[in-house]
Scaffold this motif. Structure first.
Motif, PDB file in Angstrom:
ATOM      1  N   ARG A 157       4.331  -4.918 -43.047  1.00 30.43           N
ATOM      2  CA  ARG A 157       3.880  -6.240 -43.522  1.00 30.43           C
ATOM      3  C   ARG A 157       5.039  -7.019 -44.138  1.00 30.43           C
ATOM      4  NH1 ARG A 157      -1.178  -4.131 -45.106  1.00 30.43           N
ATOM      5  NH2 ARG A 157      -0.520  -3.858 -47.261  1.00 30.43           N
ATOM      6  N   ALA A 158       5.963  -6.271 -44.771  1.00 25.79           N
ATOM      7  CA  ALA A 158       7.114  -6.929 -45.412  1.00 25.79           C
ATOM      8  C   ALA A 158       8.235  -7.200 -44.406  1.00 25.79           C
ATOM      9  CB  ALA A 158       7.626  -6.062 -46.560  1.00 25.79           C
ATOM     10  N   GLY A 159       7.961  -6.915 -43.125  1.00 28.31           N
ATOM     11  CA  GLY A 159       8.957  -7.209 -42.092  1.00 28.31           C
ATOM     12  C   GLY A 159       9.997  -6.107 -41.894  1.00 28.31           C
ATOM     13  N   VAL A 160       9.754  -4.951 -42.494  1.00 30.19           N
ATOM     14  CA  VAL A 160      10.676  -3.828 -42.308  1.00 30.19           C
ATOM     15  C   VAL A 160      10.069  -2.882 -41.273  1.00 30.19           C
ATOM     16  CG1 VAL A 160      11.813  -1.869 -43.426  1.00 30.19           C
ATOM     17  CG2 VAL A 160      11.416  -3.990 -44.710  1.00 30.19           C
ATOM     18  N   VAL A 161      10.810  -2.611 -40.195  1.00 35.06           N
ATOM     19  CA  VAL A 161      10.256  -1.746 -39.150  1.00 35.06           C
ATOM     20  C   VAL A 161      10.959  -0.387 -39.172  1.00 35.06           C
ATOM     21  CG1 VAL A 161       9.757  -1.518 -36.697  1.00 35.06           C
ATOM     22  CG2 VAL A 161       9.785  -3.786 -37.763  1.00 35.06           C
ATOM     23  N   PRO A 162      10.291   0.623 -39.685  1.00 35.57           N
ATOM     24  CA  PRO A 162      10.914   1.956 -39.679  1.00 35.57           C
ATOM     25  C   PRO A 162      10.956   2.516 -38.258  1.00 35.57           C
ATOM     26  CG  PRO A 162       9.061   1.839 -41.227  1.00 35.57           C
ATOM     27  CD  PRO A 162       8.976   0.641 -40.349  1.00 35.57           C
TER      28      PRO A 162
END
Ligand SMILES: Nc1ncnc2c1ncn2[C@@H]1O[C@H](COP(=O)(O)OP(=O)(O)OP(=O)(O)O)[C@@H](O)[C@H]1O
Ligand SMILES: [Mg+2]
Length: 313
Positions: free
Chosen positions: A284-289
């Motif tokens: 949701r925060a735009g961080v893609v693990p």
């Protein structure tokens, strides 16, 4: 494992000029046991090892190798074999020639030398390179020959200083199995290492040295369980290098970046469910693990925790 300590250290103290380097360290290593001595740079590990080998006279405390003082009694020094951090081999000589040379240097001769060389080749799994010049071998093989050179006089205690520096994962596994084989034959093994992953997988007991004091000691698994209980470690791997916004988002989730591999980690008693929630929030925060893993805390986590206790104290 026998209960008989091959190595005993009582209240080791050492002062260089007016600096106290060792401040009362006790240590026991038993027959058939692998003990890993851990600790940050400058903690006093090598100083302690030098005292154990009889190369340094402590300013306080006592060392006994097989019940004898290695400083005053040269016979006690034959109890120990030391594998130095730097390779100490003749590159132009073959593996066998190196072992024969080191065997003679440690006073093994004739038929006994031939037997010792054969056994060292077998134990270190270097038989297939017996006639290759050491200079042509891979790093992992060289390290194993280095161990072979230290065991020709059949020491009861083998000391390895940083055996995995510059060794890749596969070679490290081979090295570990050689060390275990020696332990299983009844050799006491003292490994000095920064490599917490190696220590956690290999050692029967570990001891943390910090500023000349032993601050923690025990079996890796038991220490980890005591310190962390049900907590698991969550590791987040990113697919791209983190920018400032990503770093802020990760830090906001309580994650810290590990040196070395760059993974972001935190401890969490919520285990897999917590990792799933974390994944959603990060996305949701735009961080893609790329990957999120959950695993039992390691000695690395314990080491960090001990460092924090010390700061808090
Ligand atoms: N001969 C010496 N004279 C003076 N100080 C020394 C001497 N040898 C070591 N020291 C100091 O003693 C401290 C402990 O050194 P030691 O080599 O035992 O640490 P270590 O735990 O082995 O560290 P590392 O992980 O870096 O190998 C260091 O601060 C070092 O500078
Ligand atoms: Mg050292």
């Amino acid at each position: 494992m026998s209960d008989r300590p091959i190595l005993q250290v009582w209240g080791a103290e050492h002062r260089f000029d007016d600096r106290m380097i060792l401040r009362g360290v006790d240590l026991k290593v038993r027959q058939g046991e692998i003990y890993a001595l851990l600790g940050p740079n400058g903690a006093g590990k090598s100083t302690l090892v030098r005292a154990v080998c009889g190369r340094l006279k402590l300013t306080g405390g006592e060392v006994a190798l097989d019940d004898k003082d290695p400083w005053s009694n040269p016979a006690a020094r034959r109890v120990v074999g030391v594998v130095p951090q730097d390779l100490a081999l003749y590159p132009h000589l073959t593996v066998r020639e190196n072992l024969e040379t080191f065997g003679r240097l440690s006073g093994v001769k004739g038929r006994a030398l031939q037997d010792a060389v054969r056994q060292a080749l077998r134990l270190t799994r270097t038989e297939d390179r017996e006639h290759a010049p050491v200079g042509h071998l891979s790093g992992g093989y060289k390290r194993r020959v280095n161990i072979g050179a230290a065991i020709l006089h059949q020491p009861k205690l083998l000391i390895l200083d940083e055996p995995t520096v510059g060794v890749d994962i596969d070679a490290r596994a081979a090295l570990d199995s050689v060390i275990r084989a020696l332990r299983d034959m009844g050799t006491a093994v003292l490994v000095v290492t920064h490599d917490l992953d190696q220590a956690g997988g290999l050692a029967d007991r570990v001891g943390f040295l910090r500023e000349g004091r032993k601050v923690l000691e025990g079996a890796p698994h038991a220490l980890i369980e005591q310190a962390f209980g049900a907590e698991m470690e969550i590791l987040v791997e990113l697919s791209v290098e983190a920018d400032a916004a990503t770093e802020a988002a990760l830090a906001g989730e309580g994650l810290t970046r590990r040196e070395g591999d760059g993974l972001w980690t935190r401890l969490d008693a919520g285990g897999y469910a917590a990792a799933g929630r974390l994944d959603k929030r990060l996305r949701r925060a735009g961080v893609v693990p790329r990957e999120i893993r959950v695993r039992e805390p390691s000695l690395q986590n314990l080491f960090t925790l001990v460092a924090e206790w010390r700061r808090a104290a």
